[in-house]
Write a protein that holds these residues in place. Structure first.
Motif, PDB file in Angstrom:
ATOM      1  N   LYS A  75      -7.714   3.845  -1.279  1.00  0.00           N
ATOM      2  CA  LYS A  75      -7.202   3.434  -2.594  1.00  0.00           C
ATOM      3  C   LYS A  75      -6.063   4.338  -3.043  1.00  0.00           C
ATOM      4  O   LYS A  75      -5.032   3.860  -3.547  1.00  0.00           O
ATOM      5  CB  LYS A  75      -8.344   3.468  -3.614  1.00  0.00           C
ATOM      6  N   LEU A  76      -6.237   5.640  -2.829  1.00  0.00           N
ATOM      7  CA  LEU A  76      -5.199   6.602  -3.211  1.00  0.00           C
ATOM      8  C   LEU A  76      -3.911   6.351  -2.433  1.00  0.00           C
ATOM      9  O   LEU A  76      -2.817   6.320  -3.012  1.00  0.00           O
ATOM     10  CB  LEU A  76      -5.711   8.021  -2.956  1.00  0.00           C
ATOM     11  N   VAL A  77      -4.029   6.174  -1.115  1.00  0.00           N
ATOM     12  CA  VAL A  77      -2.850   5.918  -0.287  1.00  0.00           C
ATOM     13  C   VAL A  77      -2.215   4.584  -0.649  1.00  0.00           C
ATOM     14  O   VAL A  77      -0.986   4.463  -0.780  1.00  0.00           O
ATOM     15  CB  VAL A  77      -3.228   5.955   1.210  1.00  0.00           C
ATOM     16  N   HIS A  78      -3.043   3.556  -0.835  1.00  0.00           N
ATOM     17  CA  HIS A  78      -2.540   2.208  -1.101  1.00  0.00           C
ATOM     18  C   HIS A  78      -1.762   2.138  -2.413  1.00  0.00           C
ATOM     19  O   HIS A  78      -0.727   1.458  -2.490  1.00  0.00           O
ATOM     20  CB  HIS A  78      -3.700   1.221  -1.139  1.00  0.00           C
TER      21      HIS A  78
ATOM     22  N   LYS B  89     -10.055  -5.885   0.252  1.00  0.00           N
ATOM     23  CA  LYS B  89      -9.513  -7.194  -0.108  1.00  0.00           C
ATOM     24  C   LYS B  89      -9.762  -7.511  -1.574  1.00  0.00           C
ATOM     25  O   LYS B  89      -8.871  -7.994  -2.284  1.00  0.00           O
ATOM     26  CB  LYS B  89     -10.145  -8.270   0.787  1.00  0.00           C
ATOM     27  N   GLN B  90     -10.980  -7.230  -2.041  1.00  0.00           N
ATOM     28  CA  GLN B  90     -11.364  -7.613  -3.402  1.00  0.00           C
ATOM     29  C   GLN B  90     -10.690  -6.749  -4.460  1.00  0.00           C
ATOM     30  O   GLN B  90     -10.221  -7.260  -5.481  1.00  0.00           O
ATOM     31  CB  GLN B  90     -12.882  -7.516  -3.547  1.00  0.00           C
ATOM     32  N   PHE B  91     -10.635  -5.449  -4.223  1.00  0.00           N
ATOM     33  CA  PHE B  91     -10.156  -4.542  -5.273  1.00  0.00           C
ATOM     34  C   PHE B  91      -8.711  -4.080  -5.070  1.00  0.00           C
ATOM     35  O   PHE B  91      -8.059  -3.666  -6.032  1.00  0.00           O
ATOM     36  CB  PHE B  91     -11.074  -3.325  -5.357  1.00  0.00           C
ATOM     37  N   LEU B  92      -8.212  -4.127  -3.837  1.00  0.00           N
ATOM     38  CA  LEU B  92      -6.856  -3.658  -3.567  1.00  0.00           C
ATOM     39  C   LEU B  92      -5.935  -4.776  -3.090  1.00  0.00           C
ATOM     40  O   LEU B  92      -4.730  -4.565  -2.973  1.00  0.00           O
ATOM     41  CB  LEU B  92      -6.876  -2.546  -2.501  1.00  0.00           C
TER      42      LEU B  92
END
Length: 279
Positions: free
Chosen positions: A169-172, A205-208
């Protein structure tokens, strides 16, 4: 030009660059990186490992290699980076990052400019594998962003999945276009590995709204512990082990080179070893 853009410019010149990362320590990230490098070298590829796990660097330990001059030392002394590259350890070159966790963080702008210019030494290789630390800093994230892809190493434990997702999440959020591949390490079976990946895939997929790919899995193999104690990479310690064969399958995904067919007796002995270890 920032660090990530400079790294991408280097990538365009030649090498495939991959960041091996994990959300937490102790998942076998360095072991996977080291043995991937050796297996690539066995295919005739020119490979460099950059040990970027500053403060916890242990690539040289797994490969039973003397620690050479570090990347940080060459930058501070304005010595060509090539002087710090340790040559031909199991066919792989090694660049040791540094010995203190805060050294990379405290590089000055002039230091970083020098480092970026010197990183052109990477164009000599076909593959450059970055063994990243489990934690994330602004500088390490820029290096990850400059790579062609990030390989996230997971284990089936819930803590590994949670920390792996947090890292992703941090990288994305900073670099949403960076491709992400997942390797599940220490899996008891292919089914367990696939379930682990699918949980990560659903969350991404759902959150990012991010698509990730499954590169393969490495089994929980007793030969790994024996290899670590012997300070010999497992791909060299036992080429016929289950984990070495699975690593070759992962390399097929990476390079397109099909794995060698497994001999009937190799499969039989592997299955017998699994049954014996359960007794």
């Amino acid at each position: 030009m920032d660090q990530a853009r400079r790294l991408r410019a280097i990538n365009d010149a030649h090498p495939t660059t991959i960041a091996f990362a994990s959300g937490k320590g102790g998942v076998g990230k360095t072991n996977v990186c080291v043995n991937t490098a050796i297996a690539l070298a066995e295919l005739g590829k020119r490979v460099l490992i950059v040990d970027f796990d500053i403060g916890m660097a242990n690539v040289h330990i797994l490969m039973n290699a003397m620690k050479s001059r570090t990347m940080i030392e060459t930058v501070k002394a304005r010595i060509p980076l090539a002087a710090a590259v340790q040559k031909n350890v199991y066919g792989v070159d090694i660049l040791h990052g540094g010995s203190g966790q805060d050294q990379l963080v405290h590089l000055s702008d002039d230091d970083m400019q020098f480092l970026m210019r010197e990183l052109e030494v990477l164009t000599e290789y076909d593959y450059v594998l970055f063994d990243m630390g489990a934690g994330a800093t602004d500088t390490s994230l820029q290096f990850i962003a400059g790579c062609d892809e990030m390989f996230l190493i997971l284990t089936p434990e819930p803590t590994s999945l949670m920390d792996g997702y947090a890292y992703t999440k941090l990288v994305h959020h900073q670099y949403p276009d960076l491709p992400l591949g997942v390797i599940v390490n220490r899996a008891q079976s292919g089914e367990e590995a696939l379930q682990c990946f699918e949980r990560m895939e659903v969350a991404c997929k759902q959150f990012l709204n991010k698509t990730i790919r499954f590169l393969g899995f490495l089994p929980d193999d007793s030969s790994v512990r024996k290899a670590v104690i012997a300070q010999v990479p497992f791909y060299q310690y036992n080429r016929k082990s289950d984990i070495s064969w699975r690593l070759e399958r992962i390399l097929t995904t990476l390079t397109g080179t099909p794995p060698k067919p497994r001999h009937l007796m190799d499969r039989l002995m592997g299955n017998l070893r699994k049954q014996w270890n359960r007794v």
